[in-house]
Design a protein around this motif. Sequence first.
Motif, PDB file in Angstrom:
ATOM      1  N   ILE A  25     -21.402  19.389 -12.957  1.00 30.70           N
ATOM      2  CA  ILE A  25     -21.253  20.832 -12.730  1.00 30.70           C
ATOM      3  C   ILE A  25     -19.794  21.234 -12.960  1.00 30.70           C
ATOM      4  N   HIS A  26     -19.588  22.308 -13.712  1.00 34.91           N
ATOM      5  CA  HIS A  26     -18.270  22.916 -13.864  1.00 34.91           C
ATOM      6  C   HIS A  26     -18.366  24.337 -13.304  1.00 34.91           C
ATOM      7  N   GLY A  27     -17.384  24.710 -12.508  1.00 32.81           N
ATOM      8  CA  GLY A  27     -17.429  26.047 -11.951  1.00 32.81           C
ATOM      9  C   GLY A  27     -16.227  26.341 -11.088  1.00 32.81           C
ATOM     10  N   THR A  28     -16.369  27.357 -10.226  1.00 35.96           N
ATOM     11  CA  THR A  28     -15.281  27.794  -9.355  1.00 35.96           C
ATOM     12  C   THR A  28     -15.667  27.555  -7.904  1.00 35.96           C
ATOM     13  N   ALA A  29     -14.792  26.875  -7.159  1.00 38.55           N
ATOM     14  CA  ALA A  29     -15.043  26.617  -5.746  1.00 38.55           C
ATOM     15  C   ALA A  29     -14.833  27.892  -4.944  1.00 38.55           C
ATOM     16  N   LYS A  30     -15.671  28.072  -3.937  1.00 43.65           N
ATOM     17  CA  LYS A  30     -15.585  29.257  -3.091  1.00 43.65           C
ATOM     18  C   LYS A  30     -15.885  28.858  -1.653  1.00 43.65           C
ATOM     19  N   VAL A  31     -14.913  29.058  -0.774  1.00 49.60           N
ATOM     20  CA  VAL A  31     -15.124  28.746   0.643  1.00 49.60           C
ATOM     21  C   VAL A  31     -16.111  29.740   1.228  1.00 49.60           C
ATOM     22  N   ASP A  32     -17.144  29.226   1.871  1.00 52.39           N
ATOM     23  CA  ASP A  32     -18.173  30.055   2.503  1.00 52.39           C
ATOM     24  C   ASP A  32     -18.764  29.247   3.648  1.00 52.39           C
ATOM     25  N   GLU A  33     -18.422  29.610   4.863  1.00 52.20           N
ATOM     26  CA  GLU A  33     -18.849  28.832   6.024  1.00 52.20           C
ATOM     27  C   GLU A  33     -20.371  28.809   6.183  1.00 52.20           C
ATOM     28  N   ARG A  34     -21.066  29.738   5.533  1.00 47.69           N
ATOM     29  CA  ARG A  34     -22.530  29.742   5.620  1.00 47.69           C
ATOM     30  C   ARG A  34     -23.152  28.676   4.731  1.00 47.69           C
ATOM     31  N   ALA A  35     -22.404  28.202   3.755  1.00 50.47           N
ATOM     32  CA  ALA A  35     -22.918  27.207   2.810  1.00 50.47           C
ATOM     33  C   ALA A  35     -22.837  25.805   3.405  1.00 50.47           C
ATOM     34  N   PRO A  36     -23.703  24.885   2.972  1.00 48.01           N
ATOM     35  CA  PRO A  36     -23.606  23.493   3.429  1.00 48.01           C
ATOM     36  C   PRO A  36     -22.215  22.928   3.141  1.00 48.01           C
ATOM     37  N   GLY A  37     -21.568  22.386   4.157  1.00 45.13           N
ATOM     38  CA  GLY A  37     -20.239  21.822   3.975  1.00 45.13           C
ATOM     39  C   GLY A  37     -19.122  22.837   3.983  1.00 45.13           C
ATOM     40  N   GLY A  38     -19.465  24.130   4.083  1.00 42.98           N
ATOM     41  CA  GLY A  38     -18.448  25.162   4.186  1.00 42.98           C
ATOM     42  C   GLY A  38     -17.887  25.657   2.883  1.00 42.98           C
TER      43      GLY A  38
END
Length: 431
Positions: free
Chosen positions: A70-83
């Motif tokens: 996977i290539h993409g952009t990381a985005k912090v989101d506490e609702r997502a698995p692992g944050g």
Amino acid sequence: MVRVIDLKSHDGEAVTLKGWLYNKRGKGKMLFLLLRDGSGICQCLVMKNGVSEEAFEAAKGLTQESSIIIHGTAKVDERAPGGAEVVVNELEVVQVAEPYPITPKEHGSGFLMDHRHLWLRSKRQMAILRIRSRIIKSFRDYLDNDGFFCVDSPIFTPNACEGTSTLFETKYFDETAYLTQSGQLYAEASAMALGKVYCFGPTFRAEKSKTRRHLTEFWMLEPEMAYADLTDVCDVAENMLRYTLQQVLEHNMTDLEDLERDPELLRSWDREFPRLTYDEAAVQLMQWQKEGKYESNFKPGDDLGAPDETMLGEHYGCAVMVTHWPAEIKAFYMKQDGEGHALGVDIIAPTAGEIVGGAVREEDAQVLLDRIHAHELPEEAFQWYLDLRKYGSVPHGGFGIGLERTVSWMTGVEHVRECIPFPRTMTRLMP
């Protein structure tokens, strides 16, 4: 390349993840891919207008355990698995996996063990193995920082360390050899050279036991110390275990959550371990039997069975040390106090039973020789061991700690077969 566990520190950055599809959901113009890479699981958002048409169609065709990049952009989101999650702009398919045999439906333990090589990929099993790795690191870090040196003891041995009935025999060219039951005797020799040492490796016991606490092949860490008494042995074992509890709590909270393991329970164990003699434990056990608090065939002079260990663990609510055992039920090499007691210690952990067995070793050559004869062991096989008592003998001691039982204790996993990647039992040699 970034690992899932490190995504939160790359917020807003372009990242590449390499792993496997754990699960997939979504339809229409948006797909959510759960990717696992061993360090954790993260959500990868694939939008039809954010990737090429070919990449979106490839994402739709992915099956469980397909290998992908996977290539993409990381985005912090506490609702997502692992944050954190990844917004995908490019996807590479390494392989589309065949239909996966382990599905969300209920599978029996036999089926899962037959497919252990694949079962390891489940969230629960990955969490157990990561905690196992942390425990190993913590054991070694504690001892390394305390001035111990790591040594290696042989797997092939010419003699038994403990009971001869639990040996695996094998041909060794024109001789008979045995798979080691313990690295202790050789670690004693290393301790006479380096002062404080430990060995860590697989050990083998041919006990015909089918309990949840037994394996025929398991890993054991065994420190040995020159100029040590029983208090020294107890202190090192307790401090190492408490340090390990602290490290698991610091580094493996997500894994504990995946296992539904309450971290407060582990914190409650990080306290001074109660220490009592075998005779004191026997009095308590007999009293509890009399009061009907538990059922057991235990009587003073017996070794402790699983019900007795469980009762002690439940009563004290933490690991408990039992010292000064009846000499007749302990190994030949243990030093005695002159009153019929072996200067040994077992550490009994709640739910896991005995996780540590240690002792002061007999340092007198003649006394040790008499014990060897009394146990009907071949003197010639132990001649080198007796030499340790002839050339600069000193009081010394150590212990062995079973890795899988320690993992079982800290993770709450009931059966030790889940606490080792590929368990070996009376009925299992595959995969």
